[in-house]
Write an enzyme that holds these catalytic residues in place. Structure first.
Site, PDB file in Angstrom:
ATOM      1  N   TYR A   1      44.901  50.500  54.480  1.00  0.00           N
ATOM      2  CA  TYR A   1      43.886  49.685  53.796  1.00  0.00           C
ATOM      3  C   TYR A   1      44.498  49.025  52.540  1.00  0.00           C
ATOM      4  O   TYR A   1      44.320  47.826  52.320  1.00  0.00           O
ATOM      5  CB  TYR A   1      42.660  50.536  53.420  1.00  0.00           C
ATOM      6  CG  TYR A   1      41.664  49.703  52.650  1.00  0.00           C
ATOM      7  CD1 TYR A   1      40.860  48.767  53.309  1.00  0.00           C
ATOM      8  CD2 TYR A   1      41.582  49.790  51.258  1.00  0.00           C
ATOM      9  CE1 TYR A   1      39.995  47.950  52.603  1.00  0.00           C
ATOM     10  CE2 TYR A   1      40.708  48.979  50.551  1.00  0.00           C
ATOM     11  CZ  TYR A   1      39.926  48.065  51.223  1.00  0.00           C
ATOM     12  OH  TYR A   1      39.085  47.239  50.523  1.00  0.00           O
TER      13      TYR A   1
ATOM     14  N   ARG B   1      40.916  54.984  39.161  1.00  0.00           N
ATOM     15  CA  ARG B   1      40.173  54.707  37.921  1.00  0.00           C
ATOM     16  C   ARG B   1      38.701  54.369  38.189  1.00  0.00           C
ATOM     17  O   ARG B   1      37.817  54.759  37.439  1.00  0.00           O
ATOM     18  CB  ARG B   1      40.871  53.544  37.198  1.00  0.00           C
ATOM     19  CG  ARG B   1      40.240  53.111  35.904  1.00  0.00           C
ATOM     20  CD  ARG B   1      40.666  51.711  35.540  1.00  0.00           C
ATOM     21  NE  ARG B   1      40.262  50.744  36.560  1.00  0.00           N
ATOM     22  CZ  ARG B   1      40.724  49.498  36.640  1.00  0.00           C
ATOM     23  NH1 ARG B   1      41.640  49.075  35.802  1.00  0.00           N
ATOM     24  NH2 ARG B   1      40.274  48.679  37.574  1.00  0.00           N
TER      25      ARG B   1
ATOM     26  N   PHE C   1      55.273  38.480  34.700  1.00  0.00           N
ATOM     27  CA  PHE C   1      54.088  38.407  35.544  1.00  0.00           C
ATOM     28  C   PHE C   1      53.991  39.641  36.457  1.00  0.00           C
ATOM     29  O   PHE C   1      52.907  40.190  36.663  1.00  0.00           O
ATOM     30  CB  PHE C   1      54.169  37.113  36.371  1.00  0.00           C
ATOM     31  CG  PHE C   1      53.141  37.011  37.449  1.00  0.00           C
ATOM     32  CD1 PHE C   1      51.829  36.661  37.147  1.00  0.00           C
ATOM     33  CD2 PHE C   1      53.469  37.266  38.778  1.00  0.00           C
ATOM     34  CE1 PHE C   1      50.874  36.573  38.147  1.00  0.00           C
ATOM     35  CE2 PHE C   1      52.508  37.180  39.780  1.00  0.00           C
ATOM     36  CZ  PHE C   1      51.212  36.835  39.454  1.00  0.00           C
TER      37      PHE C   1
HETATM   38  C1  IN0 Z   1      47.498  40.614  41.685  1.00  0.00           C
HETATM   39  C2  IN0 Z   1      48.286  41.651  40.945  1.00  0.00           C
HETATM   40  C3  IN0 Z   1      49.786  41.397  40.919  1.00  0.00           C
HETATM   41  C4  IN0 Z   1      50.387  40.802  39.865  1.00  0.00           C
HETATM   42  C5  IN0 Z   1      51.780  40.634  39.836  1.00  0.00           C
HETATM   43  C6  IN0 Z   1      52.571  41.058  40.868  1.00  0.00           C
HETATM   44  C7  IN0 Z   1      52.000  41.684  41.956  1.00  0.00           C
HETATM   45  C8  IN0 Z   1      52.784  42.124  43.028  1.00  0.00           C
HETATM   46  C9  IN0 Z   1      52.212  42.751  44.094  1.00  0.00           C
HETATM   47  C10 IN0 Z   1      50.839  42.892  44.159  1.00  0.00           C
HETATM   48  C11 IN0 Z   1      50.045  42.468  43.124  1.00  0.00           C
HETATM   49  C12 IN0 Z   1      50.589  41.859  42.010  1.00  0.00           C
HETATM   50  O1  IN0 Z   1      47.848  41.891  39.631  1.00  0.00           O
HETATM   51  C13 IN0 Z   1      46.452  41.876  39.357  1.00  0.00           C
HETATM   52  C14 IN0 Z   1      46.175  42.359  37.954  1.00  0.00           C
HETATM   53  C15 IN0 Z   1      44.733  42.089  37.535  1.00  0.00           C
HETATM   54  O2  IN0 Z   1      44.040  41.340  38.129  1.00  0.00           O
HETATM   55  N1  IN0 Z   1      44.283  42.736  36.483  1.00  0.00           N
HETATM   56  C16 IN0 Z   1      42.908  42.683  35.998  1.00  0.00           C
HETATM   57  C17 IN0 Z   1      42.562  44.005  35.471  1.00  0.00           C
HETATM   58  C18 IN0 Z   1      41.616  44.749  36.333  1.00  0.00           C
HETATM   59  O3  IN0 Z   1      41.250  45.812  35.884  1.00  0.00           O
HETATM   60  O4  IN0 Z   1      41.219  44.262  37.387  1.00  0.00           O
HETATM   61  C19 IN0 Z   1      42.695  41.761  34.831  1.00  0.00           C
HETATM   62  O5  IN0 Z   1      41.548  41.348  34.657  1.00  0.00           O
HETATM   63  O6  IN0 Z   1      43.614  41.502  34.081  1.00  0.00           O
HETATM   64  C20 IN0 Z   1      45.655  42.639  40.389  1.00  0.00           C
HETATM   65  O7  IN0 Z   1      45.094  43.690  40.063  1.00  0.00           O
HETATM   66  N2  IN0 Z   1      45.565  42.133  41.660  1.00  0.00           N
HETATM   67  C21 IN0 Z   1      46.173  40.922  42.053  1.00  0.00           C
HETATM   68  C22 IN0 Z   1      45.431  40.007  42.796  1.00  0.00           C
HETATM   69  C23 IN0 Z   1      45.968  38.788  43.132  1.00  0.00           C
HETATM   70  C24 IN0 Z   1      47.257  38.476  42.704  1.00  0.00           C
HETATM   71 CL1  IN0 Z   1      47.909  36.915  43.059  1.00  0.00          CL
HETATM   72  C25 IN0 Z   1      48.025  39.378  41.975  1.00  0.00           C
HETATM   73  C26 IN0 Z   1      44.676  42.804  42.622  1.00  0.00           C
HETATM   74  C27 IN0 Z   1      45.346  43.799  43.624  1.00  0.00           C
HETATM   75  C28 IN0 Z   1      44.266  44.296  44.582  1.00  0.00           C
HETATM   76  C29 IN0 Z   1      45.945  45.008  42.916  1.00  0.00           C
HETATM   77  C30 IN0 Z   1      46.452  43.120  44.417  1.00  0.00           C
END
Ligand code: IN0
Length: 430
Positions: free
Chosen positions: A143, A187, A260
């Site tokens: 998942y 969390r 990033f």
């Molecule tokens: C993310 C990821 C993310 C960033 C950088 C490199 C990555 C490499 C592999 C996979 C994911 C990567 O980062 C974000 C961070 C984020 O959204 N933080 C929130 C905090 C929060 O509590 O939600 C904020 O508001 O700052 C992330 O969590 N995800 C994400 C989604 C799309 C992209 Cl393009 C990058 C979500 C997830 C499910 C962990 C992949």
């Protein structure tokens, strides 16, 4: 090479405003990327959030939801496609999705293909799990692969398409997503379990069934001991991905891409350290404080910062291990492996030197961590030097403060300075 555009034509402002609304601090990090890649990542992020909104909306009947998830990758090419769902900012995102599609169509073909490919795989994976519970640890990893590992794969493709990075290995890209997603799932236990209408849960039965009969039993006070043991088991499981993350991040060449990728990972180990052995996960919100988040964003610039932060947070986690915890040995060995990688990298030498330098003999070490106390004697001695006494005596007379009071005041002031200096040089994150 395509000319660099500072903004997507008409839809850019909407996309960036939306990005800020749905992702607070992360939006700042996206905005530091170079123009072309920044636009691609912003659109990728919004497309994924939209897909997530469909998946999360429990009011959509399964027979409606599944076809949307399966076809979402083609909807991004269709400016006229629209599906109303979600709430608040997510509702706006869905209502205005044509603006995201328009911006998507302005991206380079390489970026479009990467986003389409990942959206298709993720939609199919989400559809598969609509009616399927997360039973085993393998289900949990599967998942997390669909909703986060694939994001890692997609980002690696976008970085490669930008010409700034080599193509990363799939398993490392996957681990990057799994580490973040598992920290979030841990969390968000209480928020998810209390959601009305009932949302799906992602803690695998294979783990929680060792401690309670029903997942929701973890939140009841009488099960506190079991709940914390289960939580620690979940954290221990998440720690397995940390070392792949080091490998992925250390191979990055572009400084903006590095930040990033590294910042969310540092936040994730911070979240795991905070949650470990912490009953508050079952009582309220456990989140890293704003100040600490700001410091992570400010101070994650190079690989030594990542090793340093992982080392510090794993120290914190290690100091919380209770030897009676059923997984204590496993947790400890995973933490030791992480710390060994940090130390073997060689880049922590300067900070380890500071920690172990005889000059800092007044530091007391506990589990290799800098917990210290200071007697203050050192500064009093220098104050008692006749010349210092003379100068300071004159000042004190002017201020009509007695020598005794002054010693106390100066002592306190030095103590504060000393603490601030030490906290910053030895333990920079805090
Ligand atoms: C993310 C990821 C993310 C960033 C950088 C490199 C990555 C490499 C592999 C996979 C994911 C990567 O980062 C974000 C961070 C984020 O959204 N933080 C929130 C905090 C929060 O509590 O939600 C904020 O508001 O700052 C992330 O969590 N995800 C994400 C989604 C799309 C992209 Cl393009 C990058 C979500 C997830 C499910 C962990 C992949």
């Amino acid at each position: 090479m395509r000319p660099s555009r500072s903004h997507l034509s008409l839809t850019g402002p909407f996309c960036y405003t939306m990005l800020h609304k749905v992702s607070r601090s992360f939006a700042l990090v996206i905005q530091q990327l170079d123009t072309d890649l920044r636009n691609a990542v912003c659109i990728f992020y919004l497309v994924l959030r939209a897909l997530d909104t469909v998946e999360d909306d429990t009011s959509i009947p399964t027979e409606v939801k599944v076809p949307i998830l399966l076809a979402f990758h083609s909807h991004v090419y269709d400016r006229d496609w629209h599906f109303a769902c979600g709430t608040n900012d997510y509702k706006v995102l869905m209502d205005q999705f044509h603006l995201v599609s328009t911006a998507f169509l302005e991206l380079g073909k390489g970026y479009q293909k990467a986003i389409e490919d990942i959206t298709q795989k993720m939609g199919a994976g989400m559809a598969k799990f609509i009616c399927k519970e997360v039973e085993t640890i393998d289900d949990y990893d599967e998942y997390c692969h669909y909703v986060a590992g694939l994001v890692g794969l997609g980002l690696s493709k976008l970085f490669y398409a930008s010409g700034k990075e080599d193509m990363a290995a799939e398993d490392l890209s996957n681990s990057m997503g799994l580490f973040l997603q598992k920290a979030n799932i841990i969390r968000d236990y209480l928020e998810d379990i209390n959601e009305i209408p009932k949302s799906r849960m992602f803690w695998p039965r294979e783990i929680w069934s060792k401690y309670v009969n029903k997942l929701e039993d973890l939140k009841y006070e009488e099960n506190s001991v079991k709940a914390v043991e289960c939580l620690n088991d979940m954290v221990t499981n998440a720690l397995t991905h940390a070392e792949d993350c080091f490998k992925y991040i250390s191979a990055l060449k572009n400084p903006a891409i590095f930040r990033f990728c590294a910042i969310p990972q540092v936040m994730a180990i911070g979240t795991l350290a905070l949650c470990y052995n912490n009953i508050e996960v079952f009582r309220g919100v456990v989140k890293m404080r704003r100040g600490l988040t700001a410091k992570v964003i400010d101070r994650t610039n190079k690989m030594s910062d990542v090793y340093g932060a992982f080392y510090d947070f794993s120290c914190m986690l290690k100091s919380k291990i209770n030897k009676n915890d059923p997984n204590a040995t496993k947790t400890l060995s995973r933490i030791n492996a992480i710390q060994k990688t940090c130390i073997d990298s060689g880049v922590l030498n300067r900070r380890l030197e500071i920690l172990h330098n005889p000059k800092w003999a007044k530091l007391q070490f506990n589990h290799d961590c800098p917990t210290f106390h200071y007697t203050g004697h050192h500064f009093l001695v220098s104050l008692r030097q006749p010349i210092n006494k003379l100068v300071i005596g004159g000042i004190l007379e002017l201020l009509s403060v007695s020598m005794g009071e002054a010693y106390v005041l100066i002592e306190v002031a030095f103590l504060c300075l000393y603490a601030v200096f030490l906290l910053d040089s030895v333990y920079p994150i805090f």
